[in-house]
Design a protein around this motif. Structure first.
Motif, PDB file in Angstrom:
ATOM      1  N   LEU A 139       0.844  -1.181   0.000  1.00 15.02           N
ATOM      2  CA  LEU A 139       0.000   0.000   0.000  1.00 15.02           C
ATOM      3  C   LEU A 139       0.887   1.241   0.000  1.00 15.02           C
ATOM      4  O   LEU A 139       1.667   1.476   0.926  1.00 15.02           O
ATOM      5  N   HIS A 140       0.767   2.037  -1.057  1.00 15.25           N
ATOM      6  CA  HIS A 140       1.569   3.244  -1.193  1.00 15.25           C
ATOM      7  C   HIS A 140       0.938   4.368  -0.359  1.00 15.25           C
ATOM      8  O   HIS A 140      -0.255   4.338  -0.057  1.00 15.25           O
ATOM      9  N   SER A 141       1.713   5.361  -0.041  1.00 15.53           N
ATOM     10  CA  SER A 141       1.204   6.495   0.735  1.00 15.53           C
ATOM     11  C   SER A 141       0.125   7.261  -0.024  1.00 15.53           C
ATOM     12  O   SER A 141      -0.655   8.015   0.578  1.00 15.53           O
ATOM     13  N   ASN A 142       0.049   7.064  -1.330  1.00 20.54           N
ATOM     14  CA  ASN A 142      -0.983   7.743  -2.122  1.00 20.54           C
ATOM     15  C   ASN A 142      -2.296   6.954  -2.155  1.00 20.54           C
ATOM     16  O   ASN A 142      -3.238   7.327  -2.858  1.00 20.54           O
ATOM     17  N   GLY A 143      -2.327   5.838  -1.439  1.00 21.03           N
ATOM     18  CA  GLY A 143      -3.547   5.042  -1.351  1.00 21.03           C
ATOM     19  C   GLY A 143      -3.651   3.937  -2.383  1.00 21.03           C
ATOM     20  O   GLY A 143      -4.556   3.108  -2.308  1.00 21.03           O
ATOM     21  N   LYS A 144      -2.744   3.920  -3.353  1.00 22.58           N
ATOM     22  CA  LYS A 144      -2.768   2.877  -4.389  1.00 22.58           C
ATOM     23  C   LYS A 144      -1.881   1.702  -3.966  1.00 22.58           C
ATOM     24  O   LYS A 144      -0.941   1.857  -3.201  1.00 22.58           O
ATOM     25  N   THR A 145      -2.210   0.551  -4.532  1.00 22.47           N
ATOM     26  CA  THR A 145      -1.413  -0.652  -4.321  1.00 22.47           C
ATOM     27  C   THR A 145      -0.832  -1.056  -5.668  1.00 22.47           C
ATOM     28  O   THR A 145      -1.572  -1.450  -6.576  1.00 22.47           O
ATOM     29  N   TYR A 146       0.499  -0.960  -5.780  1.00 24.05           N
ATOM     30  CA  TYR A 146       1.140  -1.181  -7.066  1.00 24.05           C
ATOM     31  C   TYR A 146       1.565  -2.652  -7.204  1.00 24.05           C
ATOM     32  O   TYR A 146       2.752  -3.007  -7.156  1.00 24.05           O
ATOM     33  N   LEU A 147       0.555  -3.477  -7.406  1.00 27.17           N
ATOM     34  CA  LEU A 147       0.757  -4.898  -7.616  1.00 27.17           C
ATOM     35  C   LEU A 147       0.248  -5.239  -9.010  1.00 27.17           C
ATOM     36  O   LEU A 147      -0.897  -4.930  -9.348  1.00 27.17           O
ATOM     37  N   ASN A 148       1.123  -5.831  -9.815  1.00 32.72           N
ATOM     38  CA  ASN A 148       0.816  -6.127 -11.211  1.00 32.72           C
ATOM     39  C   ASN A 148       0.897  -7.634 -11.455  1.00 32.72           C
ATOM     40  O   ASN A 148       1.663  -8.340 -10.792  1.00 32.72           O
ATOM     41  N   TRP A 149       0.129  -8.077 -12.418  1.00 35.68           N
ATOM     42  CA  TRP A 149       0.170  -9.480 -12.851  1.00 35.68           C
ATOM     43  C   TRP A 149       0.496  -9.541 -14.341  1.00 35.68           C
ATOM     44  O   TRP A 149      -0.079  -8.798 -15.136  1.00 35.68           O
ATOM     45  N   PHE A 150       1.398 -10.459 -14.669  1.00 37.43           N
ATOM     46  CA  PHE A 150       1.809 -10.643 -16.052  1.00 37.43           C
ATOM     47  C   PHE A 150       1.588 -12.092 -16.473  1.00 37.43           C
ATOM     48  O   PHE A 150       1.700 -13.009 -15.666  1.00 37.43           O
ATOM     49  N   GLN A 151       1.295 -12.248 -17.741  1.00 40.11           N
ATOM     50  CA  GLN A 151       1.171 -13.571 -18.349  1.00 40.11           C
ATOM     51  C   GLN A 151       2.251 -13.715 -19.406  1.00 40.11           C
ATOM     52  O   GLN A 151       2.465 -12.795 -20.200  1.00 40.11           O
ATOM     53  N   GLN A 152       2.928 -14.842 -19.419  1.00 41.63           N
ATOM     54  CA  GLN A 152       3.885 -15.140 -20.477  1.00 41.63           C
ATOM     55  C   GLN A 152       3.510 -16.476 -21.114  1.00 41.63           C
ATOM     56  O   GLN A 152       3.738 -17.536 -20.524  1.00 41.63           O
ATOM     57  N   ARG A 153       2.944 -16.397 -22.289  1.00 42.83           N
ATOM     58  CA  ARG A 153       2.617 -17.611 -23.032  1.00 42.83           C
ATOM     59  C   ARG A 153       3.893 -18.220 -23.600  1.00 42.83           C
ATOM     60  O   ARG A 153       4.891 -17.506 -23.796  1.00 42.83           O
ATOM     61  N   PRO A 154       3.883 -19.515 -23.877  1.00 44.83           N
ATOM     62  CA  PRO A 154       5.090 -20.171 -24.397  1.00 44.83           C
ATOM     63  C   PRO A 154       5.638 -19.478 -25.633  1.00 44.83           C
ATOM     64  O   PRO A 154       4.891 -19.215 -26.595  1.00 44.83           O
ATOM     65  N   GLY A 155       6.912 -19.135 -25.591  1.00 41.80           N
ATOM     66  CA  GLY A 155       7.579 -18.528 -26.734  1.00 41.80           C
ATOM     67  C   GLY A 155       7.263 -17.067 -26.968  1.00 41.80           C
ATOM     68  O   GLY A 155       7.678 -16.498 -27.980  1.00 41.80           O
ATOM     69  N   GLN A 156       6.541 -16.439 -26.052  1.00 40.32           N
ATOM     70  CA  GLN A 156       6.150 -15.043 -26.240  1.00 40.32           C
ATOM     71  C   GLN A 156       6.745 -14.136 -25.165  1.00 40.32           C
ATOM     72  O   GLN A 156       7.204 -14.608 -24.120  1.00 40.32           O
ATOM     73  N   SER A 157       6.702 -12.850 -25.442  1.00 39.24           N
ATOM     74  CA  SER A 157       7.055 -11.868 -24.419  1.00 39.24           C
ATOM     75  C   SER A 157       5.949 -11.810 -23.380  1.00 39.24           C
ATOM     76  O   SER A 157       4.782 -12.115 -23.683  1.00 39.24           O
ATOM     77  N   PRO A 158       6.280 -11.405 -22.168  1.00 44.68           N
ATOM     78  CA  PRO A 158       5.220 -11.206 -21.168  1.00 44.68           C
ATOM     79  C   PRO A 158       4.270 -10.091 -21.607  1.00 44.68           C
ATOM     80  O   PRO A 158       4.617  -9.238 -22.423  1.00 44.68           O
ATOM     81  N   ARG A 159       3.065 -10.126 -21.034  1.00 45.98           N
ATOM     82  CA  ARG A 159       2.147  -9.023 -21.210  1.00 45.98           C
ATOM     83  C   ARG A 159       1.446  -8.801 -19.867  1.00 45.98           C
ATOM     84  O   ARG A 159       1.228  -9.753 -19.102  1.00 45.98           O
TER      85      ARG A 159
END
Lengths: 117, 113
Positions: free
Chosen positions: B30-50
């Motif tokens: 939890l950031h002091s600005n009230g946001k939570t900077y948690l991200n999720w990424f998917q990486q399919r086989p042979g691809q770059s993450p997104r």
């Protein structure tokens, strides 16, 4: 259409140098902070470096601090990573990643760096 | 540095069934600005993450609504309501609250049973 193209990877001997480039098009490059993230073969994602949108502030992972230098040319819409004193453990695919609030707005296709004698 | 720990590291799911991946951080995101900077990424086989999810629960444009992010503080989850074949790949959580460094979880490999 957003296009992100990394280049400059290849085979280099331990102790050598390489310069990676990441050219972007289709969006306002200078509106994004930019990162380099790497992935060793068969391993997970590791953050390497960040540069702010003006090219003034930069940060590095401890593992590369003092050896790698990130820079950008907003006039050329290009991000760079100068890598010196390369080690075997630097072998990885290197991705450039955009950040307009959180890292990951876009990713390039990656460029493979192999450090081996 | 904030350590991100994912579980399980491998997941085998029947098509159409739900799936859930846990991510825990070594300190509150939890950031002091009230946001939570948690991200999720998917990486399919042979691809770059997104990126699928940013700031805890905001789904990226074009990401199916069967994906959702939730949690607070140090405990987070990515849920897939009904797994489809195209969901096969590796999923990573990443925190961008306390940087540098930005830190990723180890990754969770999703396969179809």
């Amino acid at each position: 259409e957003v296009q992100v193209v990394e280049s400059g990877g290849g085979l280099v001997q331990p102790g050598g140098s390489l310069r990676l480039s990441c050219e972007v098009s289709g969006f306002i490059f200078h509106g994004y902070d930019m990162h380099w993230v790497r992935q060793a073969p068969g391993k997970g994602l590791v953050w390497v470096s960040r540069i702010d949108r003006d090219g003034i502030g930069a940060n590095y992972a401890d593992s590369v601090n003092g050896r790698f230098t990130v820079s950008r040319d907003n006039a050329k819409n290009t991000l760079y990573l100068q890598m010196n004193s390369l080690r075997a453990e630097d072998t990885a695919v290197y991705y450039c990643v955009g950040d307009r609030g959180s890292p990951g707005d876009f990713w390039g296709q990656g460029t493979l760096v192999t450090v081996s004698s | 540095d904030v350590v991100m720990t994912q579980s399980p590291l491998s997941l085998s799911v029947t098509l159409g069934q739900p799936a859930s991946i846990s991510c825990r951080s070594s300190q509150s995101l939890l950031h002091s600005n009230g946001k939570t900077y948690l991200n999720w990424f998917q990486q399919r086989p042979g691809q770059s993450p997104r990126r699928l999810i940013y700031e805890l629960s905001h789904r990226e444009s074009g990401v199916p609504d069967r994906f959702s992010g939730s949690g607070s503080g140090t405990d987070f989850a990515l849920k897939i309501s009904r797994v489809e074949a195209e969901d096969v790949g590796v999923y990573y959580c990443m925190q961008s609250t306390h940087w540098p460094p930005y830190t990723f979880g180890q990754g969770t490999k999703l396969e179809i049973k």
